[in-house]
Design a protein around this motif. Structure first.
Motif, PDB file in Angstrom:
ATOM      1  N   UNK A 130      55.623  13.775  46.034  1.00 43.68           N
ATOM      2  CA  UNK A 130      56.441  13.799  47.239  1.00 43.68           C
ATOM      3  C   UNK A 130      56.666  15.208  47.791  1.00 43.68           C
ATOM      4  N   UNK A 131      56.143  16.201  47.094  1.00 46.50           N
ATOM      5  CA  UNK A 131      56.369  17.560  47.582  1.00 46.50           C
ATOM      6  C   UNK A 131      55.729  17.747  48.965  1.00 46.50           C
ATOM      7  N   UNK A 134      58.180  16.558  51.526  1.00 45.12           N
ATOM      8  CA  UNK A 134      59.279  17.496  51.689  1.00 45.12           C
ATOM      9  C   UNK A 134      58.837  18.685  52.543  1.00 45.12           C
ATOM     10  N   UNK A 135      57.632  19.132  52.306  1.00 41.40           N
ATOM     11  CA  UNK A 135      57.137  20.273  53.062  1.00 41.40           C
ATOM     12  C   UNK A 135      57.073  19.960  54.564  1.00 41.40           C
ATOM     13  N   UNK A 157      64.702  23.592  53.488  1.00 37.39           N
ATOM     14  CA  UNK A 157      64.465  22.685  52.358  1.00 37.39           C
ATOM     15  C   UNK A 157      65.783  22.102  51.848  1.00 37.39           C
ATOM     16  N   UNK A 161      66.813  18.335  51.304  1.00 37.50           N
ATOM     17  CA  UNK A 161      67.323  17.957  49.991  1.00 37.50           C
ATOM     18  C   UNK A 161      68.669  17.248  50.109  1.00 37.50           C
ATOM     19  N   UNK A 164      68.231  13.707  51.661  1.00 40.32           N
ATOM     20  CA  UNK A 164      67.490  12.828  50.749  1.00 40.32           C
ATOM     21  C   UNK A 164      68.371  12.436  49.567  1.00 40.32           C
TER      22      UNK A 164
ATOM     23  N   UNK B 180      59.675  21.902  44.463  1.00 36.41           N
ATOM     24  CA  UNK B 180      59.556  21.768  45.910  1.00 36.41           C
ATOM     25  C   UNK B 180      59.424  23.158  46.521  1.00 36.41           C
ATOM     26  N   UNK B 189      71.677  26.728  46.967  1.00 36.70           N
ATOM     27  CA  UNK B 189      71.846  25.381  47.490  1.00 36.70           C
ATOM     28  C   UNK B 189      73.314  25.070  47.723  1.00 36.70           C
TER      29      UNK B 189
END
Lengths: 209, 209
Positions: A130-131, A134-135, A157, A161, A164, B180, B189
């Motif tokens: 799934x990376x 995400x990208x 990102x 994150x 998600x 990721x 984060x």
DNA sequence: GCGCTAATTGACCGGTCGGCCAGTTTATTG
DNA sequence: CAATAAACTGGCCGACCGGTCAATTAGCGC
């Protein structure tokens, strides 16, 4: 022999058999995880002998992997569709993306559960796959930041994150926290989350604490 | 004395034995969940016979329950401390609460994992126990809303839910999504999340979309 | 010291695990 | 209609599962 002839003894259909085994395994893995599912259960549920499962899939691990692939395929298809169709960058795009993602999870709780099992078992299959998604998502956010639609002091990102994580875990948590006093419906929660999230992403008017 | 004598054959210490069994079980349950842990493993790891485990704990289920209790005790202690010490309602209070919660999870990944296993196994033990904490937290948010510190068009429980979910799942997801592209450190984060989250909670200045 | 209780052991139980194998039955096809 | 490959079955394997039990051993009050 009398009345009860077997209505054509056994109409073989290997493809259908394979599918039923796969489905039974998937359902059981979703419910109980890998370790707690017995090949005998899968056999019983799909109305087939244990040996036949080995004939078609080889091993329990292969069946498990096949289940993960099926779940990820569903997931990736939805995500790709959503990410590709977007052409321009604007605030509603992210909002719609979140809503779409949320709705997908709501419609596919089995995918959420299977992913959770897989992650807890330290499986790297999903993370690797799934990376890419995400990208793509992060790139969209960055575009919006550069267009001045979102504040640009945030790692794109981390935006992905956050949403998600929140959507996924909302459903993962939903069953056991469902009785929290005063908690709302899926839609109510999504509304509130989007309100906080989208407003928090607006470019800040200089003088914020 | 010549080094390797057995230092008195077996210096019995039932409390210490119990503790070691408990610890071994806890570690294994955290790592692999309930179903995939064998009593023999626990025995081996704690340097004790299987029978002795039954003598002290009765059954695998009892040992599992005991592990959950230990994890929840850690968790609840931290949360209660944080919720109780707060006396006034202001924006920084929630911010500090989130930071504290985040830090706790970072310091206790084993608690996060054990809770995840427990939830996936549809265990109701945790859900029953943490609703009290959620209620307390939601009350704090409501106070802040009434004081005009936070926007009041949001269900307070959803505020709690959002930040609990995000912090928890950040760590749950951390290991597998760690690669990721462009994802930041825990602190990065948390900063980004808090910036979005706290700004999104500010009272809105009427004319928002 | 003596005796009682609790800690601790190792052997053992019935049952289940994933997997294998030697066959039998069905469909295909030349 | 054989012949061949694939689908499918039942029975069995050694390993391991959680749990029990009778027997030993150590601590502890008297």
């Amino acid at each position: 022999m009398p009345a009860d002839q077997k209505t054509s003894p056994t109409p073989r259909d290997p493809d259908e058999t394979r599918r039923r085994i796969q489905q039974a395994a998937f359902d059981l893995f979703v419910e109980k995880g890998f370790a707690d599912v017995a090949m005998r259960e899968i056999a019983e549920r799909s109305g087939v002998t244990k040996s036949l499962i080995h004939h078609h899939f080889g091993s329990k691990d292969a069946l498990w992997k096949s289940s993960k692939e099926a779940a990820f395929e569903l997931y990736a298809e939805n995500q790709r569709k959503d990410l590709m169709q977007a052409t321009s960058s604007n605030s509603d795009l992210l909002r719609r993306g979140v809503i779409n993602y949320f709705q997908f999870l709501k419609d596919h709780p089995e995918v959420v559960r299977l992913f959770s099992w897989s992650h807890l078992e330290r499986d790297e299959y999903l993370g690797e796959n799934d990376s890419e998604l995400v990208r793509l998502g992060a790139a969209r956010i960055r575009e919006a930041q550069e267009a001045g639609i979102f504040r640009d002091d945030i790692n794109p990102v981390h935006v992905i994150t956050t949403f998600v994580i929140t959507c996924t875990h909302w459903f993962a948590a939903h069953s056991h926290h469902g009785q929290w006093d005063g908690i709302g419906s899926d839609e109510d929660f999504l509304d509130d989350f989007l309100n906080i999230f989208m407003d928090g992403l607006k470019p800040q008017t200089a003088g914020s604490a």
